[in-house]
Motif scaffolding. Structure first.
Motif, short mmCIF file in Angstrom:
data_model
loop_
_atom_site.label_atom_id
_atom_site.label_comp_id
_atom_site.label_asym_id
_atom_site.label_seq_id
_atom_site.Cartn_x
_atom_site.Cartn_y
_atom_site.Cartn_z
N ALA A 1 -18.61 20.63 31.16
CA ALA A 1 -19.61 19.51 30.40
C ALA A 1 -18.63 19.09 29.14
O ALA A 1 -19.06 17.96 28.69
CB ALA A 1 -20.73 20.59 29.80
N LEU B 1 -15.35 20.21 20.98
CA LEU B 1 -15.87 18.87 20.72
C LEU B 1 -16.58 18.78 19.43
O LEU B 1 -17.33 19.79 18.88
CB LEU B 1 -16.93 18.43 21.87
CG LEU B 1 -16.28 18.38 23.31
CD1 LEU B 1 -17.28 18.20 24.36
CD2 LEU B 1 -15.33 17.45 23.45
N THR C 1 -18.29 15.16 28.52
CA THR C 1 -18.86 14.53 27.32
C THR C 1 -17.69 13.51 26.52
O THR C 1 -18.08 12.40 26.30
CB THR C 1 -19.07 15.44 26.08
OG1 THR C 1 -20.18 16.41 26.61
CG2 THR C 1 -19.46 14.91 24.97
N LYS D 1 -17.33 9.28 26.08
CA LYS D 1 -17.07 8.58 25.32
C LYS D 1 -15.99 7.46 25.35
O LYS D 1 -15.92 6.46 24.93
CB LYS D 1 -16.91 9.65 24.02
CG LYS D 1 -17.70 10.38 23.44
CD LYS D 1 -16.94 11.24 22.12
CE LYS D 1 -18.31 12.22 21.46
NZ LYS D 1 -17.74 12.93 20.72
#
Length: 243
Positions: free
Chosen positions: A174, A8, A178, A182
């Motif tokens: 996780a 990420l 995330t 988004k």
């Protein structure tokens, strides 16, 4: 082969639009997806976006697709929904409804590009675990009529937001959570825009926001039941997590 978890990166700031920011996160995609090259990347034209994977055997299509379990199942669930939305907006943009203004065309093309980006992210993230292309059923939509198109767009966007809201707590990784956060924020922007195109100022009414100021959510079983009216391919979601 397992799902390759994307690294990420921070979303780019400055004056670039959201679709550019999402597209430019190179770890999300195996190929660069410049805004004007979406159709070339995806196979060009509405025919290439018909969403029946080339080479699929007839018996496999009749049996449908198994979404999987755990995070893979949830990612395939999201991938299926993004396929549906991308196919819809691709057909909308291929031949706009009667009376569409240039501003409306530009906005709907932007949404199409976002949905294609979302679809391709999930496809690449899942790799060999990805389900195949869905066969869609848009026979109930009059693509020449503004009311029919925008009404369907509203239904799809509201459904997508509620789907991400309902499945978020089921994601264990996780990193994927995330990314889902988004994506759902972009889907919510789409939903607000479509509602405003239909009726200015209706972007956050009681149909989608409850008395606590929270967006509504739906569990996968409910979402897939609603989406099934537009998807011919059977989806086996029996092993999707529920807790």
């Amino acid at each position: 082969m397992g799902v390759q978890k994307p690294k990420l990166m921070n979303m780019r700031n400055s004056t670039k639009s959201e679709d550019q920011a999402l597209i430019k996160e190179q770890d999300f995609f195996s190929s660069k997806l410049e805004r004007r090259s979406f159709l070339r990347f995806a196979g060009a034209g509405a025919a290439g976006m018909a969403l029946v994977a080339a080479g699929c055997k007839k018996d496999k299509m009749e049996a449908g697709f198994y979404l999987g379990s755990g995070d893979i199942g949830i990612l395939n669930y999201a991938y299926a929904l993004e396929q549906l939305e991308a196919a819809f907006y691709t057909q909308v943009a291929a031949s706009f409804y009667t009376g569409a203004t240039q501003a409306e065309k530009d906005l709907l093309i932007d949404i199409r590009d976002h949905e294609i980006a979302h679809r391709e992210f999930f496809k690449n993230a899942l790799g060999s675990n990805a389900i195949g292309g869905l066969e869609v059923n848009f026979s109930s939509i009059n693509f020449a009529d503004r009311t029919s198109v925008l009404g369907t767009a509203k239904a799809f966007e509201d459904l997508g937001v509620s789907a991400y809201n309902g499945a978020g707590f089921l994601i264990k990784d996780a990193g994927y959570l995330t990314v889902a956060g988004k994506i759902v924020s972009v889907e919510a922007r789409h939903a607000a825009l479509i509602r405003d195109l239909i009726s200015n100022g209706s972007f956050a009414n009681s149909e989608v926001v409850d008395a606590n100021g929270l967006d509504k959510s739906r569990m996968p079983s409910e979402v897939l039941g609603i989406a099934s009216a537009f998807v011919k391919t059977k989806l086996n979601a029996n092993d999707l997590p529920t807790t």
